[in-house]
Enzyme design. Sequence first.
Site, PDB file in Angstrom:
ATOM      1  N   ALA A 116       0.832  -1.206   0.000  1.00  0.00           N
ATOM      2  CA  ALA A 116       0.000   0.000   0.000  1.00  0.00           C
ATOM      3  C   ALA A 116       0.862   1.250   0.000  1.00  0.00           C
ATOM      4  CB  ALA A 116      -0.926  -0.008   1.215  1.00  0.00           C
ATOM      5  N   ASP A 117       2.045   1.154   0.640  1.00  0.00           N
ATOM      6  CA  ASP A 117       2.921   2.327   0.666  1.00  0.00           C
ATOM      7  C   ASP A 117       3.694   2.504  -0.643  1.00  0.00           C
ATOM      8  OD1 ASP A 117       4.734   0.257   0.914  1.00  0.00           O
ATOM      9  OD2 ASP A 117       5.348   0.757   2.952  1.00  0.00           O
ATOM     10  N   GLU A 118       3.496   1.577  -1.609  1.00  0.00           N
ATOM     11  CA  GLU A 118       4.086   1.731  -2.940  1.00  0.00           C
ATOM     12  C   GLU A 118       3.017   2.110  -3.964  1.00  0.00           C
ATOM     13  OE1 GLU A 118       6.206  -1.875  -3.788  1.00  0.00           O
ATOM     14  OE2 GLU A 118       7.930  -1.291  -2.587  1.00  0.00           O
TER      15      GLU A 118
END
Length: 659
Positions: A524-526
């Site tokens: 999700a952080d990518e």
Amino acid sequence: MTEKLSEQLQQLGEQNLEEKADYNMRYYKYLYKKSIEEPDKFWGELAEELITWYEPWKQAFVQEEGLLTKWFVGGKLNASYNAVDRHLNSHRKYKAAIFWESEKGEKKVVTYQDLFYEVNKWANALRELGVKKGDRVTIYMPLTPEGVIAKLAVARLGAIHSVVFAGFGAQALADRIADAGAKVVITADAYYRRGKLVELKKTVDEALNILGDKSPVQKVLVYKRTGTEIPFKEGRDVYFDEVGKYKYIEPVPVEATEPLFILYTSGTTGKPKGIVHSTGGYLVGTAVMLLWSYGLSQENDVLFNTSDIGWIVGHSYITYSPLVMGRSIVIYESAPDYPYPDKWAEMIEKYRATTFGTSATAIRTLMKYGEDYVKQHDLSSLRIIVTNGEPLNYAPWKWGLEVVGGGKVFMSHQWWQTETGGPNIGYIPGVVYLPMKSGPAVGFALPGNKVTVVNEEGKETKPRERGYLVMLPPFPPMMMIGMWNDPDNERLKKTYFSKFPGIYYPGDYAMIDEDGYIWVMGRADETIKVAAHRIGAGEVESIVTSHPAVAEAAAVGIPDPVKGEAVHLFVVLKVGYKPSPQLAREIQEHVRKYMGAIVTPEVHFVDKLPKTRSGKIMRRVIKAVMMGQSAGDITTLEDEASMDEIKKAVEEFKKSLSQ
């Protein structure tokens, strides 16, 4: 497949099978339903059948409120006994446990009888150095049989091992030694990787010098791998061949809920996370998934896995579950394409591997060399190709299926983590073959795993609605039991249970389609946010690698004053294709065709991408170089020349903007 499962499968087929085409899906649903409705009975029966216990458990599981699950409470066992001793009174005594080769052509075959002998030698050496139940031992070893043996020797004593990947540098090693409070470090003098000498003992010395008086280490046990001359500190350093004498060491019974090992995740900043796995639950869960998801359900099955003993795959599916189940493993002490591109295929053919375990990135790397290398080899022994560690896009899925497997293998993609210990999403080809889907579609929630996708409010999403991948309790037995040096579980709660209280959130973006397949889109952080649209880096990469000229690609989002973020693609071409402005435009149009005009990437051609030695693309490193920031911890970087490739591409891009 277990005996009880085989009986159930036959009964279900006789009673419920109306249409043969639905049989496998019917059975999967039956098995999954049973595992969720009666987890104590489901896992309890498997634990009784697959594992040898000194004392039975009093309670199948205890669910900690809002946290993790403890399995087989009150039971006692020993991991080393289960992986070694119990096979000696059977036909497995002289069976190959380990086939090993190095890049220099060295070979070893270790039978279960040999394994028993060597594990006892190592356990005796460790006991002579003062290791006892509950002590921590750091293992910093190359991918050799001795690395596997060292783990089993530590477990035999009831001690806790903490394996540190041999690619980590001195500071990373020092941090992990200090956090674990390691009494002993096991290492080798050196080893070879892609023709270069890697001096492990030298790195251990540097790590201990960093710690100085704060070092918990009393002894360093050194295995002579290459015979390289090394610094030697009298009173602390000990050569294994001086203390490694055979003596039978009685396996120490441990509680099922006591730690078997600590494995640190490689974060880019801050203190490394020491993930703790139990003895009983971990052995049960990983053994079941070896038979079911890896498909090693037959006695003579052979597993060739390209991972390393320093990663979770190397714990679960090089060391413990294959040996606990009496299978044969193949390990190769180098990169799968060194010293020649078809080395991996040669290993499959030579040892008649039935399951090949690797990563999507590794397959894409092998694809660059073309099909001819593969076709030189007889790979007909393969039934299953297992991939994990990252999303598997269409191009490597198809190449694995058709080129490597000749259209006859089952592509068993999986999703799991260091924290979960074994597969949680995927297929069960060791039980039944379910219809395969390619691309980021990983498969189904595996039996015993309550996996779903939720939105920001924590409510389950509709089919094909993107959201957050989560797991609900009770969690499967092979899942972690906590984090080291986190007695009040504060770090555990903050890391995994703060976004959705009581629900485990691993940090991945996903969706479930109309057929029930779970698609994992990447971290999700990518996620790249383009003009208010959330786009997974893996989604873009899947589309790009479907272009006939593209071997590999990495997508990153870079701040843009208009769009919020702009997509930048770093592309490695297949052999026979050359970079050109026209090809860049073709790739842009290819992406636009599938994702719309909003995703029109900047295309940068490179010869190689920065990857970890486990094969994962280091997107954060690419993004840092693009933005002129520090790349952070790059100790796991496979090839530093890949950094230069990115820097060169970025400079060329900046020049084009100024023209």
